[in-house]
Design an enzyme around this catalytic site. Structure first.
Site, PDB file in Angstrom:
ATOM      1  N   ASP A 208      51.513  39.393  46.289  1.00 32.96           N
ATOM      2  CA  ASP A 208      51.498  39.556  47.741  1.00 32.96           C
ATOM      3  C   ASP A 208      52.301  40.790  48.172  1.00 32.96           C
ATOM      4  O   ASP A 208      53.451  40.970  47.743  1.00 32.96           O
ATOM      5  CB  ASP A 208      52.100  38.294  48.372  1.00 32.96           C
ATOM      6  CG  ASP A 208      51.909  38.237  49.871  1.00 32.96           C
ATOM      7  OD1 ASP A 208      50.752  38.131  50.301  1.00 32.96           O
ATOM      8  OD2 ASP A 208      52.918  38.292  50.604  1.00 32.96           O
ATOM      9  N   GLU A 263      48.400  43.203  46.029  1.00 32.04           N
ATOM     10  CA  GLU A 263      47.997  43.479  47.405  1.00 32.04           C
ATOM     11  C   GLU A 263      48.820  44.673  47.877  1.00 32.04           C
ATOM     12  O   GLU A 263      49.984  44.536  48.236  1.00 32.04           O
ATOM     13  CB  GLU A 263      48.239  42.274  48.317  1.00 32.04           C
ATOM     14  CG  GLU A 263      47.641  42.511  49.697  1.00 32.04           C
ATOM     15  CD  GLU A 263      48.150  41.561  50.774  1.00 32.04           C
ATOM     16  OE1 GLU A 263      47.452  41.360  51.763  1.00 32.04           O
ATOM     17  OE2 GLU A 263      49.266  41.036  50.629  1.00 32.04           O
TER      18      GLU A 263
HETATM   19  O1  ISL Z   1      46.819  39.307  57.997  1.00 33.23           O
HETATM   20  C1  ISL Z   1      46.713  40.498  58.144  1.00 33.23           C
HETATM   21  C2  ISL Z   1      45.873  41.045  59.218  1.00 33.23           C
HETATM   22  O2  ISL Z   1      45.285  40.005  59.922  1.00 33.23           O
HETATM   23  C3  ISL Z   1      47.323  41.431  57.228  1.00 33.23           C
HETATM   24  O3  ISL Z   1      47.867  42.511  57.859  1.00 33.23           O
HETATM   25  C4  ISL Z   1      48.351  40.751  56.331  1.00 33.23           C
HETATM   26  O4  ISL Z   1      49.549  40.604  57.017  1.00 33.23           O
HETATM   27  C5  ISL Z   1      48.581  41.575  55.096  1.00 33.23           C
HETATM   28  O5  ISL Z   1      47.372  41.608  54.408  1.00 33.23           O
HETATM   29  C6  ISL Z   1      49.624  40.932  54.192  1.00 33.23           C
HETATM   30  O6  ISL Z   1      49.135  39.691  53.804  1.00 33.23           O
HETATM   31  C7  ISL Z   1      49.794  38.875  52.896  1.00 33.23           C
HETATM   32  O7  ISL Z   1      51.153  38.704  53.210  1.00 33.23           O
HETATM   33  C8  ISL Z   1      51.442  38.012  54.415  1.00 33.23           C
HETATM   34  C9  ISL Z   1      50.626  36.726  54.585  1.00 33.23           C
HETATM   35  O8  ISL Z   1      50.722  36.263  55.904  1.00 33.23           O
HETATM   36  C10 ISL Z   1      49.179  36.918  54.237  1.00 33.23           C
HETATM   37  O9  ISL Z   1      48.484  35.696  54.317  1.00 33.23           O
HETATM   38  C11 ISL Z   1      49.136  37.513  52.867  1.00 33.23           C
HETATM   39  O10 ISL Z   1      47.826  37.657  52.379  1.00 33.23           O
HETATM   40  C12 ISL Z   1      52.905  37.705  54.373  1.00 33.23           C
HETATM   41  O11 ISL Z   1      53.240  37.103  53.142  1.00 33.23           O
END
Ligand code: ISL
Length: 524
Positions: A208, A263
């Site tokens: 993440d 990510e």
């Molecule tokens: O959700 C987003 C836009 O709607 C993205 O900007 C998201 O914040 C980004 O992809 C990071 O996502 C990841 O980390 C976040 C979490 O809320 C997301 O679900 C996860 O995929 C924080 O841990």
């Protein structure tokens, strides 16, 4: 399990991945919340789909302010989702079917309920205080710099700890405190969490917001013109690469090609590419521009060129994602039409790289309508997180009430009905995934964009003696194919495969096809 596709490729190159969002996948207890045992009960569904691996979104102990991306204990299963024994059973069931299991690892922040953070708050002199980013207020008072957090436009990424008078950094919710990866003890502790799951047999991690672990040690202000945008979108500190190399070395110290997909939420693919390192950082990175590319042939051509231009020179293996738990589902995004979503499936599963399917897209799901009183997510992302309809009548394989409303069109967009319908979206995903398995040209072959009429995207995939063409009509009207784009039909986005084997010289509106080049050797 086969480690290679053709004796030379690591398993994850060309593998198709299936993202499971545990809350909404399958419920083994009737609680209305999906769980690990539910995934195990449905593991044959995933295996029969024809993917090679699954990625399971967070199931760790958490107060669930961000649906599990706020981790309280990296090495424990939240009771809502089951037990460690349930997790072990899931891994065993997956491995028995030749499926690899990737889990989500959230290294950039913990929940503020994590014992480290609780200790850091209660004793500012304890070692864990430096696991986080605490700073004195700016000289004139207020947050230490102008960084802003995600989910609340323009809000500072800092929260004041009244007790000590210092602020702590949170790139996301105030309940998600950023970790300080410059601290070697923190790094060792986080490595320990990787080992915990590697020792239990997981095949890898989706990492993440991995680009957000290293921070500018000076914590300098950002350009004020961009300061209202979340800092996380820009955080790209050189220190992260060293930390990622350490993580990679740890994965490589285990047998079995343990894998990472990071990510890297930076919107420039050239920046994303740097996180592959010299083949010594991430195995794969998510790349977000395709998720924001509109359904237009020219736009996709540009997106593909930008991706291959940034990654190919480095030998970096691409990933392709149209939907995930954070974005509107692509059928919804592309306007709702089912033929378009079917054509998009052909695109996703035939580009060069590893495709990631988000649970439910194989049923052609739309986002759910979530009334205000049922909103759960602080980021407005509930629509794509609705439960998967399994049965052909209400309550669709779930208990009477589910944590989020069901998606639209459950009467046709459920697993039971689609399994029994030869021309269903599910049948199309299964056909395409079977074709990927049968044809190395599609999974690991070379890639070449081809000239095509306006509104059409065409490319060639080649491996050994095999040359396949993919032709996608993005427009709603039919189009005749020039000589050079014709071929023997292997798979069409429309229909039920009844016409496979014939010659294809024209496309219907919003139709996509996989063709074998005329004159090439017949299929083995
Ligand atoms: O959700 C987003 C836009 O709607 C993205 O900007 C998201 O914040 C980004 O992809 C990071 O996502 C990841 O980390 C976040 C979490 O809320 C997301 O679900 C996860 O995929 C924080 O841990």
């Amino acid at each position: 399990m086969d480690d290679d596709l053709d004796g030379t490729e690591p398993w994850w190159r060309g593998a198709a991945f299936y993202q499971v969002y545990p809350r909404s996948f399958a419920d083994s207890t009737g609680s209305g919340v999906g769980d690990l045992a539910g995934i195990t009960e449905r593991i044959d569904y995933i295996a029969d789909l024809g993917v090679q691996a699954l990625w399971v979104s967070p199931f760790f102990t958490s107060p669930m302010h961000d649906n599990g991306y706020d981790v309280e204990d990296y090495c424990a299963v939240d009771p809502r989702f089951g037990t460690l024994a349930d997790f072990d059973a899931l891994v065993a069931a997956a491995h028995a079917r030749g499926l690899r299991v990737m889990i989500d690892w959230v290294p950039a922040h913990t929940s503020t309920a994590h014992p480290w953070f609780q200790r850091a708050l209660s004793d500012p002199r304890c070692p864990e205080r430096d696991y986080y980013v605490f700073r004195d207020p700016a000289p004139g008072g207020g947050p230490p710099n102008n960084w802003t957090c995600a989910f609340e436009e323009g809000a500072p990424a800092w929260k004041l700890d009244d007790e000590s008078g210092q602020y702590y950094l949170h790139s996301f919710l105030p309940q998600q405190a950023d970790l300080n990866w410059h601290n070697p003890d923190l790094r060792a502790a986080m490595h320990g969490t990787l080992r915990f799951w590697l020792d239990r047999g997981v095949d890898g991690f989706r990492m993440d917001v991995i680009h957000n672990i290293g921070k500018d040690p000076a914590l300098g202000d950002r350009d004020p013109a961009l300061a209202a945008l979340p800092h996380m979108l820009f955080n790209d500190d050189p220190s992260t690469h060293r930390y990622v190399r350490e993580i990679r070395a740890l994965l490589d110290s285990y047998p079995g090609q343990r894998t990472s997909v990071g990510e890297v939420f930076l919107l420039d693919t050239a920046q994303v590419a740097t996180y592959y390192g010299q083949g010594d950082e991430l195995h794969m990175c998510f790349n977000f521009p395709p998720l924001y590319t509109e359904w237009k042939a020219e736009a996709w051509r540009g997106c593909i060129e930008a991706t291959t231009g940034a990654l190919d020179p480095l030998g970096a293996w691409p990933t392709w994602v149209l939907s995930n738990h954070d974005q509107k589902r692509h059928r919804t995004r592309y306007g709702g039409g089912i033929e378009r979503a079917r054509a998009a499936a052909v695109l996703l599963l035939t580009l060069r790289g590893s495709p990631f399917i988000y649970q439910g897209e194989e049923l052609g799901l739309l986002d759910a309508e979530v009334p205000e009183q049922r909103v759960v997510d602080p980021g407005g992302r509930d629509g794509c997180r609705a439960p998967i309809p399994w049965a052909d009548s209400a309550p669709w394989g779930w208990g009477e009430s589910t944590w989020l409303p069901m998606p639209p069109e459950c009467a046709t967009r459920n697993v039971a009905t689609q399994l029994a319908t030869p021309g269903s979206m599910l049948a199309l995903y299964r056909r395409l995934l079977a074709l990927r398995r049968r044809c190395p040209a599609l999974s690991v072959g070379s890639f070449q964009l081809l000239d095509a009429p306006a509104g059409v995207l065409a490319y060639e995939r080649r491996h050994g003696q095999e040359t396949l063409r993919v032709v996608i009509n993005f427009e709603t009207g039919p189009v005749a194919l020039p000589e050079g784009l014709r071929g023997q039909l292997l798979c069409a986005s429309t229909g039920d495969a009844g016409d496979a084997g014939g010659t294809c010289d024209a496309l219907l509106g919003e139709q996509a096809v996989v063709l074998r080049c005329l004159g090439a050797a017949p299929e083995r």
